[in-house]
Design a protein around this motif. Structure first.
Motif, PDB file in Angstrom:
ATOM      1  N   GLU A 198      35.927  -7.774  18.396  1.00  0.00           N
ATOM      2  CA  GLU A 198      35.525  -6.492  18.981  1.00  0.00           C
ATOM      3  C   GLU A 198      36.174  -5.322  18.264  1.00  0.00           C
ATOM      4  OE1 GLU A 198      33.047  -6.682  20.745  1.00  0.00           O
ATOM      5  OE2 GLU A 198      33.164  -8.806  21.230  1.00  0.00           O
ATOM      6  N   LEU A 199      37.428  -5.461  17.867  1.00  0.00           N
ATOM      7  CA  LEU A 199      38.061  -4.382  17.106  1.00  0.00           C
ATOM      8  C   LEU A 199      37.368  -4.165  15.765  1.00  0.00           C
ATOM      9  CD1 LEU A 199      41.900  -4.949  17.674  1.00  0.00           C
ATOM     10  CD2 LEU A 199      40.497  -3.067  18.549  1.00  0.00           C
ATOM     11  N   THR A 200      36.936  -5.255  15.135  1.00  0.00           N
ATOM     12  CA  THR A 200      36.254  -5.137  13.843  1.00  0.00           C
ATOM     13  C   THR A 200      34.935  -4.401  13.988  1.00  0.00           C
ATOM     14  OG1 THR A 200      37.321  -7.182  13.094  1.00  0.00           O
ATOM     15  CG2 THR A 200      35.407  -6.448  11.848  1.00  0.00           C
ATOM     16  N   HIS A 201      34.315  -4.484  15.161  1.00  0.00           N
ATOM     17  CA  HIS A 201      33.085  -3.723  15.383  1.00  0.00           C
ATOM     18  C   HIS A 201      33.343  -2.215  15.373  1.00  0.00           C
ATOM     19  CE1 HIS A 201      29.957  -6.597  15.706  1.00  0.00           C
ATOM     20  NE2 HIS A 201      30.452  -7.215  16.760  1.00  0.00           N
ATOM     21  N   LEU A 202      34.578  -1.801  15.540  1.00  0.00           N
ATOM     22  CA  LEU A 202      34.887  -0.377  15.406  1.00  0.00           C
ATOM     23  C   LEU A 202      34.866   0.056  13.947  1.00  0.00           C
ATOM     24  CD1 LEU A 202      37.768  -0.001  18.027  1.00  0.00           C
ATOM     25  CD2 LEU A 202      35.341   0.567  18.291  1.00  0.00           C
ATOM     26  N   ARG A 203      34.893  -0.931  13.032  1.00  0.00           N
ATOM     27  CA  ARG A 203      34.729  -0.649  11.605  1.00  0.00           C
ATOM     28  C   ARG A 203      33.279  -0.857  11.170  1.00  0.00           C
ATOM     29  NH1 ARG A 203      39.959  -0.977   8.433  1.00  0.00           N
ATOM     30  NH2 ARG A 203      38.494  -0.363   6.812  1.00  0.00           N
ATOM     31  N   VAL A 204      32.668  -1.954  11.645  1.00  0.00           N
ATOM     32  CA  VAL A 204      31.305  -2.324  11.249  1.00  0.00           C
ATOM     33  C   VAL A 204      30.533  -2.667  12.519  1.00  0.00           C
ATOM     34  CG1 VAL A 204      29.874  -3.824   9.823  1.00  0.00           C
ATOM     35  CG2 VAL A 204      32.217  -3.289   9.108  1.00  0.00           C
ATOM     36  N   ALA A 205      29.449  -1.955  12.785  1.00  0.00           N
ATOM     37  CA  ALA A 205      28.743  -2.117  14.060  1.00  0.00           C
ATOM     38  C   ALA A 205      27.955  -3.417  14.146  1.00  0.00           C
ATOM     39  CB  ALA A 205      27.811  -0.930  14.298  1.00  0.00           C
ATOM     40  N   ASP A 206      27.434  -3.917  13.015  1.00  0.00           N
ATOM     41  CA  ASP A 206      26.590  -5.106  13.063  1.00  0.00           C
ATOM     42  C   ASP A 206      27.390  -6.346  12.653  1.00  0.00           C
ATOM     43  OD1 ASP A 206      26.784  -5.114  10.275  1.00  0.00           O
ATOM     44  OD2 ASP A 206      24.928  -3.989  10.018  1.00  0.00           O
ATOM     45  N   HIS A 207      26.669  -7.482  12.486  1.00  0.00           N
ATOM     46  CA  HIS A 207      27.319  -8.733  12.098  1.00  0.00           C
ATOM     47  C   HIS A 207      26.992  -9.104  10.653  1.00  0.00           C
ATOM     48  CE1 HIS A 207      27.293  -9.242  16.572  1.00  0.00           C
ATOM     49  NE2 HIS A 207      28.486  -9.739  16.323  1.00  0.00           N
ATOM     50  N   GLY A 208      26.713  -8.099   9.837  1.00  0.00           N
ATOM     51  CA  GLY A 208      26.319  -8.343   8.457  1.00  0.00           C
ATOM     52  C   GLY A 208      27.471  -8.745   7.557  1.00  0.00           C
ATOM     53  N   PRO A 209      27.230  -8.757   6.238  1.00  0.00           N
ATOM     54  CA  PRO A 209      28.250  -9.219   5.274  1.00  0.00           C
ATOM     55  C   PRO A 209      29.563  -8.447   5.343  1.00  0.00           C
ATOM     56  CG  PRO A 209      26.098  -9.116   4.236  1.00  0.00           C
ATOM     57  CD  PRO A 209      25.941  -8.480   5.577  1.00  0.00           C
ATOM     58  N   ASP A 210      29.498  -7.128   5.577  1.00  0.00           N
ATOM     59  CA  ASP A 210      30.735  -6.352   5.649  1.00  0.00           C
ATOM     60  C   ASP A 210      31.586  -6.805   6.830  1.00  0.00           C
ATOM     61  OD1 ASP A 210      29.948  -4.924   3.442  1.00  0.00           O
ATOM     62  OD2 ASP A 210      29.222  -3.199   4.576  1.00  0.00           O
ATOM     63  N   PHE A 211      30.938  -7.003   7.974  1.00  0.00           N
ATOM     64  CA  PHE A 211      31.655  -7.479   9.156  1.00  0.00           C
ATOM     65  C   PHE A 211      32.288  -8.841   8.878  1.00  0.00           C
ATOM     66  CE2 PHE A 211      31.717 -10.090  12.976  1.00  0.00           C
ATOM     67  CZ  PHE A 211      32.416  -9.294  13.867  1.00  0.00           C
ATOM     68  N   GLN A 212      31.501  -9.734   8.285  1.00  0.00           N
ATOM     69  CA  GLN A 212      32.002 -11.080   8.013  1.00  0.00           C
ATOM     70  C   GLN A 212      33.143 -11.054   6.994  1.00  0.00           C
ATOM     71  OE1 GLN A 212      28.985 -14.156   7.548  1.00  0.00           O
ATOM     72  NE2 GLN A 212      27.460 -12.817   8.485  1.00  0.00           N
ATOM     73  N   TRP A 213      33.091 -10.132   6.032  1.00  0.00           N
ATOM     74  CA  TRP A 213      34.176 -10.020   5.055  1.00  0.00           C
ATOM     75  C   TRP A 213      35.475  -9.626   5.742  1.00  0.00           C
ATOM     76  CZ3 TRP A 213      37.593  -6.337   3.324  1.00  0.00           C
ATOM     77  CH2 TRP A 213      38.272  -6.634   2.136  1.00  0.00           C
ATOM     78  N   PHE A 214      35.404  -8.619   6.612  1.00  0.00           N
ATOM     79  CA  PHE A 214      36.603  -8.196   7.338  1.00  0.00           C
ATOM     80  C   PHE A 214      37.133  -9.320   8.218  1.00  0.00           C
ATOM     81  CE2 PHE A 214      35.233  -3.717   6.558  1.00  0.00           C
ATOM     82  CZ  PHE A 214      36.429  -3.265   6.005  1.00  0.00           C
ATOM     83  N   MET A 215      36.241 -10.015   8.929  1.00  0.00           N
ATOM     84  CA  MET A 215      36.687 -11.100   9.801  1.00  0.00           C
ATOM     85  C   MET A 215      37.374 -12.203   8.986  1.00  0.00           C
ATOM     86  SD  MET A 215      36.234 -10.533  13.017  1.00  0.00           S
ATOM     87  CE  MET A 215      36.425 -12.204  13.649  1.00  0.00           C
ATOM     88  N   GLY A 216      36.825 -12.503   7.808  1.00  0.00           N
ATOM     89  CA  GLY A 216      37.433 -13.510   6.956  1.00  0.00           C
ATOM     90  C   GLY A 216      38.807 -13.096   6.454  1.00  0.00           C
ATOM     91  N   MET A 217      38.986 -11.796   6.248  1.00  0.00           N
ATOM     92  CA  MET A 217      40.283 -11.294   5.797  1.00  0.00           C
ATOM     93  C   MET A 217      41.302 -11.351   6.945  1.00  0.00           C
ATOM     94  SD  MET A 217      41.228  -7.648   3.988  1.00  0.00           S
ATOM     95  CE  MET A 217      40.688  -6.672   5.409  1.00  0.00           C
ATOM     96  N   TYR A 218      40.847 -10.999   8.159  1.00  0.00           N
ATOM     97  CA  TYR A 218      41.772 -10.993   9.300  1.00  0.00           C
ATOM     98  C   TYR A 218      42.058 -12.400   9.818  1.00  0.00           C
ATOM     99  CZ  TYR A 218      40.349  -6.057   9.442  1.00  0.00           C
ATOM    100  OH  TYR A 218      40.077  -4.760   9.120  1.00  0.00           O
ATOM    101  N   LEU A 219      41.004 -13.180  10.009  1.00  0.00           N
ATOM    102  CA  LEU A 219      41.126 -14.529  10.558  1.00  0.00           C
ATOM    103  C   LEU A 219      40.334 -15.488   9.675  1.00  0.00           C
ATOM    104  CD1 LEU A 219      40.575 -13.905  14.395  1.00  0.00           C
ATOM    105  CD2 LEU A 219      42.754 -14.337  13.251  1.00  0.00           C
ATOM    106  N   PRO A 220      40.953 -16.109   8.687  1.00  0.00           N
ATOM    107  CA  PRO A 220      40.208 -17.004   7.786  1.00  0.00           C
ATOM    108  C   PRO A 220      39.446 -18.110   8.509  1.00  0.00           C
ATOM    109  CG  PRO A 220      42.374 -16.516   6.886  1.00  0.00           C
ATOM    110  CD  PRO A 220      42.361 -15.954   8.277  1.00  0.00           C
ATOM    111  N   ASP A 221      39.915 -18.539   9.677  1.00  0.00           N
ATOM    112  CA  ASP A 221      39.239 -19.618  10.405  1.00  0.00           C
ATOM    113  C   ASP A 221      38.365 -19.102  11.541  1.00  0.00           C
ATOM    114  OD1 ASP A 221      41.262 -18.729  12.073  1.00  0.00           O
ATOM    115  OD2 ASP A 221      41.736 -20.732  12.843  1.00  0.00           O
TER     116      ASP A 221
END
Length: 237
Positions: A198-221
Motif C-alpha cells: 500500500e505504501l508503494t502505491h503512493l509512488r505508483v498507482a497501478d500494478h505495472g512494471p514500475d510498481f513491481q520493480w519497487f516491490m522487488g527492491m523493497y521485498l525480494p520475496d
C-alpha cells in the motif's frame, strides 16, 4: 525466445474492473483473486480487443459468481463464536474461552488464552474484532514507521476494518491506508507485505512494471508472500 510480458492495461467492462496483460499464451485466461478482488485476464499478444470483450461477455456469469463466492467467504469472526474453542492470531491458534455477559469485552487470561465476553454472538464478534484491532494496530503502526522512510512516502492515516474482498487499500489522493482486520489472523510477514504494497502505491498507482520493480527492491520475496496470502484464490477459467 519468449517476448517480455507487456505492461498491464486496466479497463472497465459492464461493472467489472479488469487488468489485461498480453503474453505469449495461446488462449485467454481469467482469474479473480480472493480477498484482493482483482480480476486479471491474460491475452494472446495478437488477439484483437473485440475478442477480449467477447470473452468477458461470455464469462459475465462466472465473474458474478466468483465475486459472490468471495463476498460469502466465512471468516472465523463470522462463525458462531460461542461454539469455537480456538481463534487464529498471527498465523497460530489461540485458545478461546467464551462467557455470557452484558458487555462485549476481550481480555487475555494469565495462561495466554483469550477470554471473550458478550450478551450474544454479535457482541462476541464485536469483542473479537476489537481485540484484532488492538493487535493489528500495534504491529501495523510499527511497520509503517519502519517502512515509510524506506519507501519515501508517508501515509496520512491508518484505518482498520473488516473487509470481504481486499487485504488493504490505499487512497492515493488522501494517502489514507486501510487494512483488513483479518490480517491479524495471518503471519506477521504477510502484514508487512500488505503495508509495503500500500505504501508503494503512493509512488505508483497501478500494478505495472514500475510498481513491481519497487516491490522487488523493497521485498525480494514479495510474490511468494502474495501467493501465500492469496492461497485461496478463486478457480480460473
Amino acid at each position: 525466445m519468449r517476448s517480455p510480458t507487456t505492461r498491464p492495461v486496466c479497463l472497465e467492462h459492464r461493472g467489472f474492473h479488469v487488468e489485461v496483460t498480453r503474453k505469449d499464451v495461446k488462449t485467454l485466461r481469467l482469474r479473480v483473486q480472493r480477498y484482493t478482488g482483482e480480476i486479471r485476464l491474460s491475452v494472446p499478444r495478437r488477439a484483437p480487443m473485440s475478442t477480449v470483450y467477447a470473452f468477458l461477455d461470455a464469462n459475465l456469469d462466472w465473474l458474478a459468481d466468483a465475486r459472490h463466492r468471495m463476498q460469502s467467504v466465512e471468516h472465523p469472526a463470522e462463525k458462531r463464536l460461542s461454539q469455537l474453542t480456538r481463534v487464529a492470531l498471527w498465523g497460530s491458534e489461540l485458545e478461546l474461552e467464551v462467557r455470557q455477559g452484558p458487555r462485549a469485552t476481550a481480555t487475555r487470561n494469565p495462561d495466554g488464552s483469550l477470554l471473550l465476553t458478550g450478551p450474544d454472538d454479535a457482541g462476541l464478534r464485536r469483542a473479537l474484532d476489537a481485540f484484532y484491532r488492538r493487535e493489528l494496530g500495534r504491529l501495523a503502526e510499527g511497520m509503517l514507521a519502519a517502512w515509510q522512510p524506506v519507501v519515501d512516502r508517508e501515509a496520512s492515516s491508518l484505518k482498520l476494518r473488516r473487509m470481504s474482498t481486499r487485504w488493504g487499500t490505499c487512497n492515493v489522493r488522501s494517502r489514507a491506508v486501510t487494512l483488513n482486520l483479518a490480517l491479524a489472523e495471518r503471519e506477521p510477514d504477510l502484514l508487512e507485505y500488505v503495508v509495503v504494497h500500500e505504501l508503494t502505491h503512493l509512488r505508483v498507482a497501478d500494478h505495472g512494471p514500475d510498481f513491481q520493480w519497487f516491490m522487488g527492491m523493497y521485498l525480494p520475496d514479495w510474490k511468494q508472500r502474495r501467493r501465500r496470502l492469496n492461497s485461496r484464490a478463486a478457480d480460473a477459467v
